[in-house]
Design a protein around this motif. Structure first.
Motif, short mmCIF file in Angstrom:
data_model
loop_
_atom_site.label_atom_id
_atom_site.label_comp_id
_atom_site.label_asym_id
_atom_site.label_seq_id
_atom_site.Cartn_x
_atom_site.Cartn_y
_atom_site.Cartn_z
N UNK A 170 -0.09 2.99 0.99
CA UNK A 170 -0.60 2.84 -0.54
C UNK A 170 -0.80 1.55 -0.61
N UNK A 171 -2.23 1.32 -0.99
CA UNK A 171 -2.63 -0.06 -1.38
C UNK A 171 -2.52 -0.52 -2.72
N UNK A 172 -1.75 -1.48 -2.87
CA UNK A 172 -1.70 -2.28 -4.16
C UNK A 172 -2.77 -2.97 -4.70
N UNK A 173 -3.45 -2.48 -5.69
CA UNK A 173 -4.68 -2.91 -6.04
C UNK A 173 -5.96 -2.09 -6.01
N UNK A 174 -6.94 -2.26 -6.82
CA UNK A 174 -7.95 -1.70 -6.93
C UNK A 174 -9.42 -2.43 -7.03
N UNK A 175 -9.05 -3.58 -6.55
CA UNK A 175 -10.58 -4.68 -6.45
C UNK A 175 -11.28 -4.52 -5.03
N UNK A 176 -12.05 -5.43 -4.87
CA UNK A 176 -13.01 -5.57 -3.58
C UNK A 176 -12.16 -5.48 -2.31
N UNK A 177 -11.13 -6.16 -2.15
CA UNK A 177 -10.16 -6.29 -1.14
C UNK A 177 -9.62 -5.00 -0.75
N UNK A 178 -9.04 -4.33 -1.72
CA UNK A 178 -8.37 -3.15 -1.66
C UNK A 178 -9.28 -2.12 -1.26
N UNK A 179 -10.67 -1.77 -2.08
CA UNK A 179 -11.69 -1.00 -1.77
C UNK A 179 -11.91 -1.21 -0.12
#
Length: 460
Positions: free
Chosen positions: A138-147
Motif C-alpha cells: 500500500x503506497x501512501x501518496x498519489x504524487x509523482x514519487x508514488x506513481x
C-alpha cells in the motif's frame, strides 16, 4: 534474490533429483544409479548434476523469464539450460571421470529435466501477474514519487505487488504522466482515519511512504499502530532499493545514508576482499597465460603501437593510479584529448573489438588488483578529467571512491553500455547499492553475472 526466484530454484532442485532417479529407472530398470557405483560416488554425482543444472538455468536466464513469456519461449530457455548443463558436465567428467553418470544416463536425465522444468513453469503460469508469495504493498501518496513506485510494481514480477494508493495528498495526482490513467484512478483509496483497517482490507503487509510533503500530512500515530501490528513501514528510497537493487539518488538525504542499514565494512570484510582479490587475480592470470602469446601477436599485427594501454584512473580516496589494458584502439585515438568511449567506436581496431567484446583486454588489470590499486569487484575506475566533471554535476558521485575500483562490478553487469552523464548517474545508483550492501553473497552474484556478460556480450 526475491522469493519467486528462490521458489523456482528450490523446485528445480527437486525436479533435477526426480529427473535423475527417473532416468536411472528407465536406463537400469530401477530408480538407483549403476550398481558398480559406490554410495558416496552416487551422492557426489547427484549433487554435481543438481548444481550444474541449476547454474545452467541461471546462466541461460530461465529464472529471469518475463511475465509475458509464451510456452515456446519457456521451452526454448529450458532447452538452452539443458544444453549448457551438458557442456559443463562433459568438461567435469573429462577432468574427473569417476563422477561420470552411467551409460546414457546423462542424456536421459537432462532430457527428463528439461521436460519437467518446462512443464512446471508452464503449469504454474510463469507469465501470470499473480506472483507466488508476493507481498501486497500500500503506497501512501498519489504524487509523482508514488506513481513511479507503483509503476515499478506493475511492470515487473518480484516479491511485491501493488495493493493501491492511499490518498494522503489530495489534489496532487500526476494522471497526465500515468501510462494508464483509468487504472491509476481505480487504485486510489480515499483517505480515512483508520490506516490499519485500510491496510487489512487491502491485505497489505507493507506500507510505503511516498509523500512529496510529509509535514502535517503524515499519519504518524496510525503508522505506529500498523507497525506494532506487524505491517512493515518503509520510506520510498528503501523500498526502491529493495525492488530495483539500486539507489534512488533523487530522494536520498545525508540523514538517510547515516541512519540506514549498510555502508558498513568491518575488518573481516576488508580481509575477505583482499584474499579474494589475490586468489581470483592469480587464477585469472594462470588460466589466461596460454592465450597471451596469441593476444600479443594479434595486437601487434593488427595495428602499429604499444601492446599495453596505460591510462590514469581515479581510485580509492580519489587517488590516481595507472591502469593497464591490452590496447584496443588506434595509437592516435586521443590526439584531440580525452573523450568518452562510444559503442561501435570508430577508434577501435579490428582485434580490439574482439578483445573488448570478450573482455580479454581487461586481463592486465589483474596486475592492478595484485598491486592493491584495484579490487576484483567494485565500481569501475574513471579518468580524472571525467571524474572532475561528474563530481560537479552529480551530488553523490565522490562516494563511489570510498572503496577500491574493480575489474567488474554491480553496475557493469546490471546496466548496458553508456557514455553520457545520464548513464553515469544510472551506474552510480548501482555502485552505491554495492557499497551499501557489500557482502560475500553479492560478490558471488556479480561473479556469476560477469560470466553471463562475457558469454553474451551484455553490460560494459
Amino acid at each position: 534474490m526475491d522469493l519467486r526466484v528462490a521458489f523456482y530454484i528450490f523446485t528445480d532442485a527437486v525436479l533435477a533429483i526426480a529427473a535423475l532417479l527417473l532416468a536411472a529407472g528407465v536406463r537400469f530398470g530401477s530408480p538407483v544409479l549403476a550398481q558398480e557405483w559406490r554410495p558416496e560416488q552416487g551422492v557426489m554425482g547427484g549433487v554435481l548434476f543438481v548444481s550444474v543444472t541449476l547454474f545452467s538455468s541461471y546462466l541461460m536466464e530461465v529464472y529471469s523469464l518475463p511475465r509475458e513469456s509464451r510456452k515456446r519461449d519457456i521451452l526454448a530457455a529450458c532447452t538452452q539450460g539443458g544444453c549448457a548443463a551438458f557442456f559443463f558436465l562433459s568438461v567435469v567428467y573429462y577432468l574427473w571421470p569417476e563422477l561420470m553418470l552411467g551409460r546414457g544416463l546423462l542424456f536421459f536425465a537432462l532430457g527428463f529435466f528439461v521436460v519437467l522444468q518446462a512443464s512446471w513453469y508452464a503449469l504454474t503460469n510463469v507469465n501470470s501477474r499473480k506472483v507466488p508469495f508476493a507481498q501486497r504493498v500500500l503506497i501512501l501518496g498519489t504524487g509523482d514519487l508514488a506513481c513511479q513506485l507503483g509503476g515499478l510494481l506493475t511492470s515487473q514480477s518480484g516479491s511485491f505487488t501493488l495493493a493501491g494508493y492511499l490518498e494522503c495528498d489530495p489534489g496532487h495526482r500526476p494522471e497526465q504522466t500515468v501510462h494508464d490513467p483509468e487504472r491509476f484512478r481505480s487504485l486510489i483509496i480515499p483517505a480515512e482515519d483508520d490506516l490499519l483497517q485500510i491496510a487489512r482490507e487491502q491485505k497489505a503487509s507493507v506500507i510505503v511512504v511516498a509523500l512529496a510533503e510529509r509535514r502535517g500530512v503524515l499519519p504518524l500515530q496510525e503508522m505506529m499502530r500498523c507497525k506494532l501490528n506487524g505491517i512493515e513501514i518503509l520510506d520510498a528510497p528503501t523500498f526502491y532499493e529493495l525492488v530495483q537493487e539500486k539507489l534512488l539518488l533523487e530522494e536520498m538525504t545525508p540523514s538517510w545514508i547515516i541512519f540506514s542499514s549498510g555502508f558498513r565494512r568491518t575488518a573481516l570484510i576488508n580481509v575477505y576482499k583482499r584474499c579474494i582479490d589475490i586468489l581470483l587475480s592469480l587464477t585469472g592470470l594462470v588460466l589466461s597465460a596460454p592465450l597471451l602469446p596469441f593476444i600479443v601477436l594479434a595486437v601487434k599485427l593488427d595495428s602499429p603501437g604499444p601492446l599495453f594501454y596505460r591510462q590514469r584512473r581515479v581510485g580509492l580516496g580519489e587517488k590516481t593510479f595507472t591502469l593497464y589494458k591490452f590496447r584496443s584502439m588506434r595509437e592516435d585515438a586521443e590526439r584531440d584529448g580525452a573523450v568518452w568511449a562510444q559503442k561501435n567506436d570508430a577508434r577501435i581496431t579490428r582485434v580490439g573489438a574482439i578483445l573488448r567484446n570478450s573482455r580479454i583486454d581487461e586481463i592486465p588489470q589483474l596486475i592492478n588488483v595484485l598491486r592493491g590499486e584495484m579490487s576484483f569487484i567494485g565500481p569501475r575506475p574513471e579518468r580524472p578529467e571525467f571524474v572532475e566533471k561528474l563530481r560537479q554535476e552529480i551530488y553523490y558521485y565522490s562516494k563511489r571512491h570510498t572503496i577500491k575500483p574493480g575489474v567488474t562490478g554491480w553496475a557493469q553487469v546490471r546496466y548496458p553500455y553508456g557514455s553520457t552523464a545520464q548513464d553515469a548517474i544510472e551506474k552510480l545508483r548501482y555502485d552505491l547499492y554495492y557499497i551499501k550492501n557489500l557482502s560475500v553473497f553479492l560478490d558471488t552474484r556479480i561473479i556469476f553475472e560477469t560470466v553471463k556478460v562475457v558469454l553474451f556480450g551484455r553490460g560494459r
